[in-house]
Design an enzyme around this catalytic site. Structure first.
Site, short mmCIF file in Angstrom:
data_model
loop_
_atom_site.label_atom_id
_atom_site.label_comp_id
_atom_site.label_asym_id
_atom_site.label_seq_id
_atom_site.Cartn_x
_atom_site.Cartn_y
_atom_site.Cartn_z
N ARG A 97 8.48 -17.01 -0.14
CA ARG A 97 7.31 -17.88 -0.08
C ARG A 97 7.09 -18.50 -1.46
O ARG A 97 6.88 -17.78 -2.44
CB ARG A 97 6.07 -17.09 0.34
CG ARG A 97 4.83 -17.97 0.38
CD ARG A 97 3.54 -17.17 0.47
NE ARG A 97 2.40 -18.08 0.33
CZ ARG A 97 1.26 -17.79 -0.26
NH1 ARG A 97 1.07 -16.59 -0.78
NH2 ARG A 97 0.30 -18.67 -0.34
N HIS A 142 -1.22 -24.71 -3.47
CA HIS A 142 -1.59 -23.44 -4.11
C HIS A 142 -2.33 -23.77 -5.41
O HIS A 142 -1.89 -23.41 -6.50
CB HIS A 142 -0.34 -22.60 -4.36
CG HIS A 142 -0.63 -21.14 -4.57
ND1 HIS A 142 -0.02 -20.14 -3.85
CD2 HIS A 142 -1.47 -20.50 -5.43
CE1 HIS A 142 -0.46 -18.96 -4.26
NE2 HIS A 142 -1.34 -19.16 -5.22
N GLU A 187 -5.56 -19.53 0.04
CA GLU A 187 -6.86 -18.98 -0.39
C GLU A 187 -7.91 -20.04 -0.73
O GLU A 187 -8.37 -20.13 -1.86
CB GLU A 187 -6.66 -18.09 -1.61
CG GLU A 187 -6.01 -16.77 -1.34
CD GLU A 187 -5.97 -15.88 -2.59
OE1 GLU A 187 -6.72 -16.13 -3.55
OE2 GLU A 187 -5.20 -14.91 -2.58
N ASN A 327 -3.67 -12.76 2.67
CA ASN A 327 -3.52 -12.17 1.35
C ASN A 327 -4.47 -10.98 1.26
O ASN A 327 -5.67 -11.12 1.54
CB ASN A 327 -3.86 -13.17 0.25
CG ASN A 327 -2.80 -14.26 0.09
OD1 ASN A 327 -1.76 -14.22 0.76
ND2 ASN A 327 -3.06 -15.20 -0.79
N TYR A 329 -5.40 -7.32 -1.12
CA TYR A 329 -5.15 -6.51 -2.30
C TYR A 329 -5.98 -5.23 -2.36
O TYR A 329 -5.50 -4.17 -2.72
CB TYR A 329 -5.44 -7.32 -3.58
CG TYR A 329 -4.45 -8.42 -3.84
CD1 TYR A 329 -3.31 -8.19 -4.60
CD2 TYR A 329 -4.65 -9.71 -3.34
CE1 TYR A 329 -2.39 -9.20 -4.86
CE2 TYR A 329 -3.74 -10.72 -3.59
CZ TYR A 329 -2.61 -10.46 -4.35
OH TYR A 329 -1.71 -11.46 -4.59
N GLU A 394 0.61 -12.26 0.69
CA GLU A 394 0.47 -11.67 -0.64
C GLU A 394 -0.06 -10.26 -0.53
O GLU A 394 -0.98 -9.99 0.26
CB GLU A 394 -0.48 -12.47 -1.54
CG GLU A 394 0.05 -13.78 -2.05
CD GLU A 394 -0.93 -14.49 -2.99
OE1 GLU A 394 -1.73 -13.80 -3.66
OE2 GLU A 394 -0.90 -15.73 -3.03
#
Length: 490
Positions: A97, A142, A187, A327, A329, A394
């Site tokens: 990606r 992005h 995002e 994404n 985290y 991500e």
């Protein structure tokens, strides 16, 4: 007695095999790594590339970046892209990606002037990936908006929904014969904050509670424009898939009294973008509309600070996806409370979040290690939006550098185990995973102080050598065996 012993042994072996199966990736599941154009390419003014908003921020307001650095050279992937392809091949990655720099393709932001050198660069990268049996997954945007479009108001200007469609058409025409996985935006939750603070992400404009909501509407319409245009003009011939990548955090109620607080957090953060696209009803979540409308009225606004989507727009945006880019985290703990100025999204949301000090830390102040939250968030998305195909675009861990990155290894193996539980035990439709990030790079306002790469990059050496960390070796093992190694299983 002997028969019972045999039965017990069989049961133990069967149970162990089943447990191992739960930590094996399904057939067809794509594994790879991810990067972004501004963070790795460099070549900021090379071969006809135009200026983008991160060029402007880092050159004119370098004090906003913690180490005063920029992405002028970064990993120099504009020249060293074959090095990156080699790393991916060495890992056994099936998918890469990466993002395309809008200003490298269209220096003025508009499609009347196409930079052939930019087209050539991405053609070379795409072809090299395919020659090495690595599927390209392309993010169209992005965060590096051409400065010429920011001069027109950036994402607060609804006309950008048309300009973004025109840009996407150039990409489909030039690369769509080979690229079959597309992400419109990365995002939007993060880059809408660029319109909520003059010390934040580019363009770093202080219009909280207004500019960020204008951005949300423009991005939703732009995404739908791109998806519908692809359906009309390219889908039949190219047969590609289009999604959008959304950032999400798990919100764990601090006590059982705060379940609603965490639900509001999910709807304001993820739902603002996901609900209009992925829900059966479409439109913004009702709690978002109700709270912003009520606060706007109380603050003296004649009309709501959240621009309304017309019924036509709601139907136009709804269902514009082939997969859900995720994404993920970390997690927070939520409770009721008001923070933020007037007006602001934080105040509209009415949820305060914090993190458990016992959760292991990373180099990023916001990122603590909470593997179990990954499974919960995957299930929340599946339950909320009808279990769409989810591609984890991500997931990663930051430290301050070093090849023996044991904490990153533990992060990846523990988070992947939770994702596999969501797949095998809960039935969540996860179809792919790209680790963030392939290489150490320019980490936005944190400059080069925080490292997310599984390959180390020496930024003091003009040749930018890449060296595998321990995490690259472990991911290589996982990518090639398609399972979590036994030594990481409980």
């Amino acid at each position: 007695m002997k028969f019972q012993t045999i039965c017990i042994v069989i049961l133990v072996i069967t149970g162990f095999a089943a447990a191992q199966d739960n930590f094996t990736f399904p057939d067809g599941f794509l594994l790879g790594a991810a990067t972004a154009s501004y963070q790795i390419e460099g070549g900021w003014d090379a071969d006809g590339k135009g200026v983008n908003i991160w060029d402007t921020l880092t050159h004119e307001r370098p004090y906003l970046v913690v180490d005063g650095s920029n992405g002028d050279v970064a990993d120099d992937s504009y020249h060293l892209y074959m090095e990156d392809v080699k790393l991916l091949k060495d890992m056994g990655a099936q998918v890469y990606r990466f993002s395309i720099s809008w200003a490298r393709i269209l220096p003025e932001g508009h499609d009347y002037k196409i930079n052939q050198a930019g087209i050539d660069y991405y053609n070379k990268l795409i072809n090299a990936l395919l020659e090495n049996k690595i599927e390209p997954m392309v993010t169209m945007y992005h965060w590096d908006l051409p400065q010429k479009l920011q001069d027109l108001g950036g994402w607060t200007n609804r006309e950008l929904a048309i300009y973004a469609e025109n840009y996407a058409r150039v990409l489909f025409k030039n690369f769509g014969d080979r690229v079959k996985l597309w992400i419109t935006f990365n995002e939007p939750l993060t880059f809408m904050d660029g319109y909520a603070s003059d010390t934040g992400m580019a363009p770093s404009i202080n219009t909280p509670g207004i500019g960020d909501y204008l951005t949300a509407r423009t991005v939703l319409i732009a995404h739908a424009n791109i998806y519908r245009m692809y359906e009309r003009e390219f889908k039949q011939q190219q047969q590609g898939k289009i999604g959008i990548t959304l950032l999400s955090f798990w919100c764990e109620p601090l006590t059982p009294n705060y379940v609603e607080a965490c639900e509001r957090y999910q709807q304001f953060h993820l739902g603002t973008y996901a609900h209009p696209i992925f829900s059966e009803q479409g439109d913004y979540p009702s709690v978002v509309k109700e709270r912003v409308d009520a606060n706007s009225k109380a603050e003296g606004f004649t009309t709501s600070r959240l621009p309304k989507l017309t019924s036509e727009e709601v139907n136009y945006i709804k269902g514009t996806y082939d997969f859900f880019g995720m994404n993920f985290y970390t997690a927070f703990m939520g409770l009721n409370g008001v923070v933020g100025g007037t007006p602001s999204r934080e105040r509209d949301m009415g949820t305060i979040v914090l993190q458990d000090p016992n959760w292991p830390e990373s180099a990023s102040s916001w990122l603590r290690v909470v593997p179990w939250a990954f499974r919960k968030q995957l299930n929340w998305i599946a339950n909320e939006y009808g279990n769409p195909p989810i591609f984890v675009t991500e997931n990663g861990f930051s430290d301050y550098g070093g090849l023996n990155d044991t904490n990153r290894v533990l992060y990846y193996t523990e988070y992947m185990k939770e994702m596999l539980k969501a797949i095998h035990i809960d039935g969540v439709n996860v179809v792919g995973y790209t680790a963030w990030s392939l290489i150490d790079n320019f980490e936005w306002l944190r400059g080069y102080t925080e490292k997310f790469g599984v390959y180390e990059v020496n930024f003091n050496d003009p040749s930018r050598p890449r060296t595998p960390k321990e995490s690259a070796k472990v991911l290589t093992e996982i990518f090639n065996t398609r399972k979590i190694p036994d030594r990481f299983l409980d």
